[in-house]
Design an enzyme around this catalytic site. Structure first.
Site, PDB file in Angstrom:
ATOM      1  N   GLY A  39       0.886  -1.297  -0.015  1.00  0.00           N
ATOM      2  CA  GLY A  39       0.192   0.051   0.088  1.00  0.00           C
ATOM      3  C   GLY A  39       0.838   1.213  -0.074  1.00  0.00           C
ATOM      4  CG  LEU A  44       0.043   4.823   8.026  1.00  0.00           C
ATOM      5  CD1 LEU A  44      -0.278   6.027   8.820  1.00  0.00           C
ATOM      6  CD2 LEU A  44      -0.378   3.477   8.369  1.00  0.00           C
ATOM      7  CG  HIS A 268      -5.126   5.231  19.617  1.00  0.00           C
ATOM      8  ND1 HIS A 268      -4.545   4.304  19.037  1.00  0.00           N
ATOM      9  CD2 HIS A 268      -5.519   6.151  18.312  1.00  0.00           C
ATOM     10  CE1 HIS A 268      -4.393   4.398  17.599  1.00  0.00           C
ATOM     11  NE2 HIS A 268      -5.061   5.387  17.255  1.00  0.00           N
ATOM     12  CE  LYS A 365     -10.723  11.751  13.631  1.00  0.00           C
ATOM     13  NZ  LYS A 365      -9.442  11.986  13.484  1.00  0.00           N
TER      14      LYS A 365
HETATM   15  P1  NDP Z   1      -5.405   4.638   1.879  1.00  0.00           P
HETATM   16  O1  NDP Z   1      -6.820   4.554   1.500  1.00  0.00           O
HETATM   17  O2  NDP Z   1      -4.402   5.581   1.335  1.00  0.00           O
HETATM   18  O3  NDP Z   1      -4.698   3.342   0.953  1.00  0.00           O
HETATM   19  C1  NDP Z   1      -3.513   2.624   0.732  1.00  0.00           C
HETATM   20  C2  NDP Z   1      -3.270   2.260  -0.510  1.00  0.00           C
HETATM   21  O4  NDP Z   1      -4.176   0.905  -0.437  1.00  0.00           O
HETATM   22  C3  NDP Z   1      -3.761   3.105  -1.558  1.00  0.00           C
HETATM   23  O5  NDP Z   1      -2.904   3.894  -1.989  1.00  0.00           O
HETATM   24  C4  NDP Z   1      -4.239   2.045  -2.628  1.00  0.00           C
HETATM   25  O6  NDP Z   1      -2.871   1.761  -3.489  1.00  0.00           O
HETATM   26  C5  NDP Z   1      -4.509   0.852  -2.143  1.00  0.00           C
HETATM   27  N1  NDP Z   1      -6.223   0.741  -1.822  1.00  0.00           N
HETATM   28  C6  NDP Z   1      -6.796   1.910  -1.471  1.00  0.00           C
HETATM   29  N2  NDP Z   1      -8.418   1.509  -1.343  1.00  0.00           N
HETATM   30  C7  NDP Z   1      -8.118   0.454  -1.929  1.00  0.00           C
HETATM   31  C8  NDP Z   1      -9.398  -0.787  -2.252  1.00  0.00           C
HETATM   32  N3  NDP Z   1     -10.662  -0.389  -2.108  1.00  0.00           N
HETATM   33  N4  NDP Z   1      -8.926  -1.669  -2.895  1.00  0.00           N
HETATM   34  C9  NDP Z   1      -7.595  -2.156  -2.998  1.00  0.00           C
HETATM   35  N5  NDP Z   1      -6.752  -1.278  -2.797  1.00  0.00           N
HETATM   36  C10 NDP Z   1      -7.015  -0.077  -2.337  1.00  0.00           C
HETATM   37  O7  NDP Z   1      -4.854   4.277   3.277  1.00  0.00           O
HETATM   38  P2  NDP Z   1      -3.873   4.951   4.412  1.00  0.00           P
HETATM   39  O8  NDP Z   1      -2.631   4.805   3.818  1.00  0.00           O
HETATM   40  O9  NDP Z   1      -4.655   6.105   4.829  1.00  0.00           O
HETATM   41  O10 NDP Z   1      -4.008   3.763   5.607  1.00  0.00           O
HETATM   42  C11 NDP Z   1      -3.617   2.328   5.310  1.00  0.00           C
HETATM   43  C12 NDP Z   1      -4.164   1.669   6.445  1.00  0.00           C
HETATM   44  O11 NDP Z   1      -3.604   2.275   7.688  1.00  0.00           O
HETATM   45  C13 NDP Z   1      -5.561   1.565   6.661  1.00  0.00           C
HETATM   46  O12 NDP Z   1      -5.772   0.324   7.298  1.00  0.00           O
HETATM   47  C14 NDP Z   1      -5.740   2.744   7.539  1.00  0.00           C
HETATM   48  O13 NDP Z   1      -6.953   2.404   8.286  1.00  0.00           O
HETATM   49  C15 NDP Z   1      -4.722   2.602   8.635  1.00  0.00           C
HETATM   50  N6  NDP Z   1      -4.444   3.829   9.249  1.00  0.00           N
HETATM   51  C16 NDP Z   1      -4.308   5.074   8.575  1.00  0.00           C
HETATM   52  C17 NDP Z   1      -3.932   6.186   9.249  1.00  0.00           C
HETATM   53  C18 NDP Z   1      -3.649   7.590   8.348  1.00  0.00           C
HETATM   54  O14 NDP Z   1      -3.225   8.595   9.238  1.00  0.00           O
HETATM   55  N7  NDP Z   1      -3.809   7.456   7.193  1.00  0.00           N
HETATM   56  C19 NDP Z   1      -3.731   6.195  10.686  1.00  0.00           C
HETATM   57  C20 NDP Z   1      -3.887   4.977  11.249  1.00  0.00           C
HETATM   58  C21 NDP Z   1      -4.344   3.824  10.565  1.00  0.00           C
HETATM   59  P3  NDP Z   1      -3.171   1.476  -4.956  1.00  0.00           P
HETATM   60  O15 NDP Z   1      -4.420   1.842  -5.623  1.00  0.00           O
HETATM   61  O16 NDP Z   1      -1.829   1.964  -5.454  1.00  0.00           O
HETATM   62  O17 NDP Z   1      -3.114  -0.118  -4.894  1.00  0.00           O
HETATM   63  C1  BG6 Z   2      -5.452   7.482  14.330  1.00  0.00           C
HETATM   64  C2  BG6 Z   2      -6.711   7.528  13.707  1.00  0.00           C
HETATM   65  O1  BG6 Z   2      -5.139   6.239  14.618  1.00  0.00           O
HETATM   66  O2  BG6 Z   2      -4.970   8.229  14.979  1.00  0.00           O
HETATM   67  C3  BG6 Z   2      -6.712   9.041  13.455  1.00  0.00           C
HETATM   68  O3  BG6 Z   2      -7.219   7.027  13.032  1.00  0.00           O
HETATM   69  C4  BG6 Z   2      -6.243  10.038  14.161  1.00  0.00           C
HETATM   70  O4  BG6 Z   2      -8.263   9.628  13.309  1.00  0.00           O
HETATM   71  C5  BG6 Z   2      -4.767   9.586  14.600  1.00  0.00           C
HETATM   72  O5  BG6 Z   2      -6.319  11.369  13.649  1.00  0.00           O
HETATM   73  C6  BG6 Z   2      -4.221  10.439  15.532  1.00  0.00           C
HETATM   74  O6  BG6 Z   2      -2.972  10.211  15.792  1.00  0.00           O
HETATM   75  P1  BG6 Z   2      -1.882  11.170  16.254  1.00  0.00           P
HETATM   76  O7  BG6 Z   2      -0.576  10.519  16.538  1.00  0.00           O
HETATM   77  O8  BG6 Z   2      -1.617  12.287  15.298  1.00  0.00           O
HETATM   78  O9  BG6 Z   2      -2.212  11.615  17.531  1.00  0.00           O
END
Ligand code: NDP
Ligand code: BG6
Length: 515
Positions: A39, A44, A268, A365
């Site tokens: 991913g 992230l 958390h 939030k």
């Molecule tokens: P994204 O939605 O940005 O997804 C990551 C990658 O997964 C995308 O770039 C895409 O890559 C692929 N993707 C997205 N949707 C789909 C789909 N429906 N089917 C298949 N592939 C898909 O996620 P994040 O990077 O925000 O988060 C990644 C994980 O971390 C998640 O589980 C999220 O809940 C968790 N998380 C995220 C946080 C954050 O701050 N972003 C904080 C805490 C947890 P491609 O299309 O190139 O394959």
């Molecule tokens: C993630 C939540 O786990 O933690 C987000 O999914 C939240 O909603 C984030 O914003 C907060 O993390 P931090 O480290 O920025 O306080």
């Protein structure tokens, strides 16, 4: 306090760091670590994972032989990945240093492979590339699942069967959410266990990697003055507060399916609570600590609906004319969404140490500030002389309070009553203050750095074991079900405010004031 080389000999470090390799004269323990960020095109990966890996590289914490692969469906060349990653790398460790050279070196170790998450064939191709980089050395492989949860199992299936290490270890870091409730979480665990052993699964809760959360046990167990006070005898209530001064911007689609209770409280805040309230573990060993955390979670009383307040932010326009949106203005959120963006709850631990002590949680939030803290409010001084004699010093409401500020401006302070210097007898409340930025010159590592390093080193202390996860869901699932079945309407609060007033009534009901 053993040295890295002693740790390696004791089996505490499964991978020799650069330091150890140097000490051993290299060659002798030649092994590699291949880290695949699954991913890699996502938010992230860009925001946290690659910058954390760079920081570890900069600090010399990665083993001598390592390779980083980004894996995702998006089409990208190695060069394009490097360009994308380079935009989020910073000289966090030493802002004055010119770390451009280190960045270049780091980026040269980063590669990209385009593939589907459910394609064995694509993971076989990845495996081939990883092997080329590993060059016949003992290989260890870490997969970081930074993808939406509905594809976790597909990716694990393919990675474990087509790209796991044949000579060393294979570990998988799994990001939350780990299900939506007890049932879906158990189903996820069962599916993952088809392909991995429990000790290969590293369930991440990044709050456990935060400096002040790690310090909690040090504060409690290595200072004589706190542990004797750590019980219902001296503590009136404990508060775990999380607030963000921005809404769900960009993550509304994900958030609406989960809500603040699942997003912040069930993981958390509950993890911090467990660390705060656990009994002294037998040792600092991961299993001993996690055993104690599970006991706390299992001793918790079911959460009552009347001990919970939920809220949702609504749009507002400031006096300066700035307009902030409401939660339901987010295009990815249904207009009639009842998903809470704020929640406050009173929890209780039915054991001898904590009987009757309210543990209040508050998470929201789009509030007035961004912070995360633990507040420990102590009981009144019995028969306080200064209440009786002070004639207006108003000490009856000023009990001691210990505040552990997780972020921002990390610090710990203790509110004490103190005599105002002078001839009279006037008291006020002052702070014994340990502000990290004033005391320590070193930058505080990001939580992801610590957790990634631990995963590489096989240290499981800060990761969630499956029985901990079951206990956490067992506590919150009935409450979530009730809220959803009853279609409870969240109390609206303006964007940028302190949240719904209901939270104050809830605290007052338990004879508590929010700190
Ligand atoms: P994204 O939605 O940005 O997804 C990551 C990658 O997964 C995308 O770039 C895409 O890559 C692929 N993707 C997205 N949707 C789909 C789909 N429906 N089917 C298949 N592939 C898909 O996620 P994040 O990077 O925000 O988060 C990644 C994980 O971390 C998640 O589980 C999220 O809940 C968790 N998380 C995220 C946080 C954050 O701050 N972003 C904080 C805490 C947890 P491609 O299309 O190139 O394959
Ligand atoms: C993630 C939540 O786990 O933690 C987000 O999914 C939240 O909603 C984030 O914003 C907060 O993390 P931090 O480290 O920025 O306080």
């Amino acid at each position: 306090n053993s040295s890295p080389i002693e740790k390696l000999k004791d089996g505490l470090l499964s991978v020799p760091s650069q330091e150890v390799v140097a000490e051993l004269g290299g060659g002798e323990h030649e092994s590699t670590v291949s880290i695949t960020v699954v991913g890699a095109s996502g938010d992230l990966a860009k925001k946290k994972i690659f910058p954390a890996l760079f920081a570890l590289y900069y600090e010399g914490c990665l083993p001598e032989h390592f390779t980083i692969y980004g894996y995702a469906r998006s089409k990208m060349t190695d060069g394009e990945l490097r360009h994308m990653v380079s935009k989020t790398l910073t000289c966090r460790i030493d802002k004055r240093a010119n770390c451009g050279e280190k960045m270049e070196e780091f980026l040269k170790r980063c590669f990209y492979h385009t593939g589907q998450y459910d394609s064995q064939e694509h993971f076989v191709a990845l495996n081939k590339k990883l092997k080329e980089h590993e060059g016949g050395r003992l290989s260890n492989r870490l997969f970081y699942l930074s993808i939406p949860p509905n594809i976790f199992v597909d990716a694990v299936k393919c990675a474990s069967s087509s790209a796991s290490s044949l000579s060393g270890w294979t570990r998988v870091i799994v990001e939350k959410p780990f299900g939506r409730d007890s049932k879906t979480s158990a189903a996820l665990t069962n599916s993952l266990k088809h392909y991995l052993e429990e000790d290969q699964i590293f369930r991440i809760d990044h709050y456990l990697g935060k400096e002040l959360v790690e310090n909690l046990s040090v504060l409690r167990f290595s200072n004589l003055i706190f542990e004797p006070l750590w019980s219902r005898q001296y503590i009136q209530n404990v508060q775990f507060i999380f607030s963000e001064d921005f809404g769900t911007e960009g993550r509304g689609g994900y958030f609406d399916h989960y809500g603040i209770i699942r997003d912040i409280m069930q993981n958390h805040l509950l993890q911090i609570l467990a660390l705060f309230a656990m009994e002294t573990p037998v040792s600092l060993d991961a299993e001993d600590i996690r055993n104690e955390k599970v006991k706390v979670l299992r001793s918790m009383r079911p959460i009552q609906l009347e001990d919970v307040v939920i809220g949702q932010y609504k749009g507002t326009t400031t006096k300066g004319g700035v307009t902030y949106p409401s939660y339901t203005d987010d295009k990815t959120v249904p207009k009639d969404s009842l998903t809470p963006t704020f929640a406050a709850a009173a929890l209780f631990i039915d054991n001898a140490r904590w009987d009757g002590v309210p543990f209040l949680m508050k998470a929201g939030k789009a509030l007035h500030t961004r912070s995360a803290e633990i507040r420990v409010q102590f009981r009144h001084v019995p028969g306080n002389l200064y209440n009786r004699n002070s004639g207006g010093t108003n000490l009856d409401r000023t009990t001691n309070e210990l505040v552990i500020r997780v972020q921002p401006d990390e610090g710990i302070y203790l509110k004490i009553n103190n005599k105002v210097p002078g001839l009279g007898m006037r008291l006020d409340q002052s702070h014994l203050n340990l502000l990290y930025s004033a005391r320590y010159s070193k930058e505080i590592p990001d939580a992801y750095e610590r957790l990634l390093l631990d995963a590489i080193e096989g240290e499981r202390r800060l990761f969630i074991r499956s029985d901990e996860l079951d206990a956490a869901w067992a506590l919150f699932t009935p409450l979530l079900k009730e809220i959803e079945e009853k279609k409870m309407i969240p109390e609206l609060y303006p964007y940028g405010s302190r949240g719904p007033v209901g939270a104050h009534y809830l605290a007052a009901k338990h004879n508590v004031q929010w700190g």
